[in-house]
Design a protein around this motif. Structure first.
Motif, PDB file in Angstrom:
ATOM      1  N   TYR A  83       1.021  -1.143   0.112  1.00  0.00           N
ATOM      2  CA  TYR A  83       0.092  -0.035  -0.045  1.00  0.00           C
ATOM      3  C   TYR A  83       0.913   1.349  -0.145  1.00  0.00           C
ATOM      4  N   ALA A  84       0.197   2.351  -0.609  1.00  0.00           N
ATOM      5  CA  ALA A  84       1.063   3.569  -0.765  1.00  0.00           C
ATOM      6  C   ALA A  84      -0.025   4.715   0.031  1.00  0.00           C
ATOM      7  N   TYR A  85       0.499   5.271   0.944  1.00  0.00           N
ATOM      8  CA  TYR A  85      -0.080   6.581   1.674  1.00  0.00           C
ATOM      9  C   TYR A  85       0.547   7.765   1.485  1.00  0.00           C
ATOM     10  N   VAL A  86      -0.475   8.687   0.791  1.00  0.00           N
ATOM     11  CA  VAL A  86       0.159   9.829   0.264  1.00  0.00           C
ATOM     12  C   VAL A  86      -0.278  10.899   1.272  1.00  0.00           C
ATOM     13  N   GLY A  87       0.754  11.764   1.665  1.00  0.00           N
ATOM     14  CA  GLY A  87       0.528  13.013   2.633  1.00  0.00           C
ATOM     15  C   GLY A  87       1.244  13.965   2.067  1.00  0.00           C
ATOM     16  N   SER A  88       1.216  15.195   2.987  1.00  0.00           N
ATOM     17  CA  SER A  88       1.919  16.305   2.550  1.00  0.00           C
ATOM     18  C   SER A  88       2.707  16.651   3.986  1.00  0.00           C
ATOM     19  N   CYS A  89       3.738  17.529   3.673  1.00  0.00           N
ATOM     20  CA  CYS A  89       4.542  18.147   4.785  1.00  0.00           C
ATOM     21  C   CYS A  89       5.106  19.365   4.251  1.00  0.00           C
ATOM     22  N   GLU A 148       0.260  16.702  -2.215  1.00  0.00           N
ATOM     23  CA  GLU A 148      -0.640  15.552  -1.573  1.00  0.00           C
ATOM     24  C   GLU A 148      -1.640  15.071  -2.746  1.00  0.00           C
ATOM     25  N   GLU A 149      -2.504  16.135  -3.113  1.00  0.00           N
ATOM     26  CA  GLU A 149      -3.483  15.834  -3.936  1.00  0.00           C
ATOM     27  C   GLU A 149      -2.911  15.386  -5.473  1.00  0.00           C
ATOM     28  N   GLU A 150      -1.925  16.104  -5.831  1.00  0.00           N
ATOM     29  CA  GLU A 150      -1.371  15.535  -7.332  1.00  0.00           C
ATOM     30  C   GLU A 150      -0.871  14.123  -7.290  1.00  0.00           C
ATOM     31  N   LEU A 151      -0.433  13.697  -5.995  1.00  0.00           N
ATOM     32  CA  LEU A 151       0.029  12.308  -5.791  1.00  0.00           C
ATOM     33  C   LEU A 151      -0.824  11.511  -5.872  1.00  0.00           C
ATOM     34  N   ALA A 152      -1.860  11.883  -5.285  1.00  0.00           N
ATOM     35  CA  ALA A 152      -3.324  10.860  -5.183  1.00  0.00           C
ATOM     36  C   ALA A 152      -4.202  10.802  -6.494  1.00  0.00           C
ATOM     37  N   ASN A 153      -3.751  11.758  -7.551  1.00  0.00           N
ATOM     38  CA  ASN A 153      -4.382  11.934  -8.627  1.00  0.00           C
ATOM     39  C   ASN A 153      -3.653  10.764  -9.422  1.00  0.00           C
ATOM     40  N   SER A 162      -9.780  12.643   5.128  1.00  0.00           N
ATOM     41  CA  SER A 162     -10.884  13.444   5.531  1.00  0.00           C
ATOM     42  C   SER A 162     -10.764  15.207   5.153  1.00  0.00           C
ATOM     43  N   ASP A 163      -9.506  15.440   4.931  1.00  0.00           N
ATOM     44  CA  ASP A 163      -9.485  16.867   4.528  1.00  0.00           C
ATOM     45  C   ASP A 163      -9.569  17.092   2.942  1.00  0.00           C
ATOM     46  N   CYS A 164      -9.783  16.161   2.279  1.00  0.00           N
ATOM     47  CA  CYS A 164     -10.055  16.227   0.877  1.00  0.00           C
ATOM     48  C   CYS A 164     -11.241  15.534   0.420  1.00  0.00           C
ATOM     49  N   ARG A 165     -11.787  16.407  -0.507  1.00  0.00           N
ATOM     50  CA  ARG A 165     -13.049  16.029  -1.107  1.00  0.00           C
ATOM     51  C   ARG A 165     -12.921  15.374  -2.467  1.00  0.00           C
ATOM     52  N   GLU A 220     -11.426   9.688  -2.789  1.00  0.00           N
ATOM     53  CA  GLU A 220     -12.060   8.587  -1.903  1.00  0.00           C
ATOM     54  C   GLU A 220     -11.286   8.159  -0.634  1.00  0.00           C
ATOM     55  N   GLY A 221      -9.839   8.192  -0.887  1.00  0.00           N
ATOM     56  CA  GLY A 221      -9.073   7.777   0.116  1.00  0.00           C
ATOM     57  C   GLY A 221      -7.583   8.422  -0.314  1.00  0.00           C
ATOM     58  N   HIS A 222      -6.731   8.283   0.736  1.00  0.00           N
ATOM     59  CA  HIS A 222      -5.326   8.621   0.516  1.00  0.00           C
ATOM     60  C   HIS A 222      -4.159   7.399   0.937  1.00  0.00           C
ATOM     61  N   LEU A 223      -4.848   6.344   0.760  1.00  0.00           N
ATOM     62  CA  LEU A 223      -4.227   5.065   0.985  1.00  0.00           C
ATOM     63  C   LEU A 223      -4.665   4.023  -0.012  1.00  0.00           C
TER      64      LEU A 223
END
Length: 124
Positions: A33-39, A81-86, A98-101, A104-107
Protein backbone atom coordinates in the motif's frame (compact mmCIF):
# COMPACT_ATOMS: atom_id res chain seq x y z
CA UNK A 1 6.25 34.21 2.62
CA UNK A 2 4.24 31.16 1.64
CA UNK A 3 5.52 27.83 2.96
CA UNK A 4 5.94 25.31 0.20
CA UNK A 5 4.48 21.91 0.90
CA UNK A 6 5.95 18.73 -0.46
CA UNK A 7 4.20 15.46 -1.02
CA UNK A 8 5.38 12.12 0.22
CA UNK A 9 4.49 8.48 -0.16
CA UNK A 10 4.96 5.92 2.61
CA UNK A 11 5.01 2.35 1.37
CA UNK A 12 3.59 -0.34 3.64
CA UNK A 13 3.51 -4.11 3.42
CA UNK A 14 0.25 -5.28 4.97
CA UNK A 15 -1.26 -8.54 6.05
CA UNK A 16 -4.96 -9.32 6.10
CA UNK A 17 -6.65 -7.48 8.94
CA UNK A 18 -8.86 -4.72 10.21
CA UNK A 19 -7.62 -1.24 11.04
CA UNK A 20 -9.82 0.37 13.67
CA UNK A 21 -9.76 4.12 14.13
CA UNK A 22 -12.13 6.12 16.31
CA UNK A 23 -15.41 5.78 14.45
CA UNK A 24 -14.24 3.74 11.44
CA UNK A 25 -13.11 0.24 10.53
CA UNK A 26 -11.09 -0.47 7.41
CA UNK A 27 -10.64 -3.95 5.93
CA UNK A 28 -7.08 -4.35 4.65
CA UNK A 29 -6.11 -7.28 2.46
CA UNK A 30 -2.59 -8.58 2.14
CA UNK A 31 -0.39 -6.55 -0.21
CA UNK A 32 1.60 -3.36 -0.72
CA UNK A 33 0.00 0.00 0.00
CA UNK A 34 1.00 3.61 -0.60
CA UNK A 35 -0.13 6.33 1.80
CA UNK A 36 0.14 9.86 0.40
CA UNK A 37 0.54 12.91 2.57
CA UNK A 38 1.98 16.39 2.63
CA UNK A 39 4.53 18.11 4.77
CA UNK A 40 6.06 21.53 4.96
CA UNK A 41 8.97 22.64 7.07
CA UNK A 42 8.64 19.64 9.44
CA UNK A 43 8.75 16.96 6.74
CA UNK A 44 11.36 14.88 8.56
CA UNK A 45 9.34 14.87 11.81
CA UNK A 46 6.17 13.85 9.98
CA UNK A 47 7.93 10.97 8.25
CA UNK A 48 9.68 9.87 11.45
CA UNK A 49 6.25 9.67 13.07
CA UNK A 50 4.95 7.43 10.28
CA UNK A 51 7.95 5.11 10.64
CA UNK A 52 7.94 5.01 14.45
CA UNK A 53 7.12 1.75 16.20
CA UNK A 54 5.58 3.48 19.18
CA UNK A 55 3.48 6.60 19.42
CA UNK A 56 2.40 8.31 22.62
CA UNK A 57 -0.86 9.31 20.96
CA UNK A 58 -2.53 8.19 17.75
CA UNK A 59 -3.71 11.19 15.78
CA UNK A 60 -4.19 10.31 12.10
CA UNK A 61 -5.53 7.26 10.28
CA UNK A 62 -2.02 6.29 9.25
CA UNK A 63 -1.06 5.99 12.94
CA UNK A 64 -3.51 3.08 13.26
CA UNK A 65 -2.31 1.36 10.09
CA UNK A 66 0.68 -0.18 11.82
CA UNK A 67 -1.58 -2.67 13.60
CA UNK A 68 -1.60 -4.74 10.37
CA UNK A 69 1.10 -3.09 8.23
CA UNK A 70 4.85 -2.58 8.33
CA UNK A 71 6.41 0.56 6.80
CA UNK A 72 8.89 -0.23 4.03
CA UNK A 73 10.07 3.08 2.59
CA UNK A 74 9.30 6.76 2.14
CA UNK A 75 9.62 8.83 -0.99
CA UNK A 76 9.43 12.65 -0.82
CA UNK A 77 8.43 14.12 -4.16
CA UNK A 78 8.11 17.62 -5.63
CA UNK A 79 4.33 17.19 -5.92
CA UNK A 80 1.47 18.16 -3.64
CA UNK A 81 -0.48 15.46 -1.77
CA UNK A 82 -3.48 15.88 -4.07
CA UNK A 83 -1.32 15.56 -7.18
CA UNK A 84 0.12 12.30 -5.85
CA UNK A 85 -3.35 10.96 -5.11
CA UNK A 86 -4.37 11.81 -8.70
CA UNK A 87 -1.66 9.46 -9.97
CA UNK A 88 -2.81 6.42 -8.00
CA UNK A 89 -5.86 4.16 -8.11
CA UNK A 90 -7.43 1.52 -5.82
CA UNK A 91 -8.01 3.73 -2.76
CA UNK A 92 -9.11 2.40 0.60
CA UNK A 93 -12.31 4.45 0.78
CA UNK A 94 -12.30 7.03 3.55
CA UNK A 95 -8.77 6.32 4.75
CA UNK A 96 -6.62 9.40 5.35
CA UNK A 97 -8.61 11.79 3.21
CA UNK A 98 -10.94 13.54 5.66
CA UNK A 99 -9.55 16.92 4.56
CA UNK A 100 -9.86 16.12 0.84
CA UNK A 101 -13.17 16.17 -0.99
CA UNK A 102 -11.71 15.13 -4.35
CA UNK A 103 -10.39 11.67 -3.47
CA UNK A 104 -12.06 8.65 -1.90
CA UNK A 105 -8.96 7.90 0.15
CA UNK A 106 -5.24 8.61 0.48
CA UNK A 107 -4.20 5.00 1.10
CA UNK A 108 -3.87 3.00 -2.11
CA UNK A 109 -3.27 -0.67 -2.77
CA UNK A 110 -0.51 -0.70 -5.39
CA UNK A 111 1.40 -2.97 -7.70
CA UNK A 112 5.08 -2.45 -8.50
CA UNK A 113 4.28 -0.85 -11.85
CA UNK A 114 2.04 1.75 -10.13
CA UNK A 115 4.94 2.91 -7.99
CA UNK A 116 7.31 3.16 -10.94
CA UNK A 117 4.69 5.13 -12.85
CA UNK A 118 4.22 7.48 -9.90
CA UNK A 119 7.94 8.20 -9.71
CA UNK A 120 8.23 8.67 -13.47
CA UNK A 121 5.28 11.07 -13.62
CA UNK A 122 6.62 13.19 -10.77
CA UNK A 123 9.54 14.33 -12.96
CA UNK A 124 12.29 13.59 -10.45
Amino acid sequence: MKREKKGYVVLFECGDGVVETPGKRFMISSGTYAYVGSCGINCVKRIERHLSDSLARKRWHVDYLKSVCKPLAVIVLPLQEEELANLLSNPVKGFGSSDCRKHEGHLFRIEGSSLLSLIAQSNI
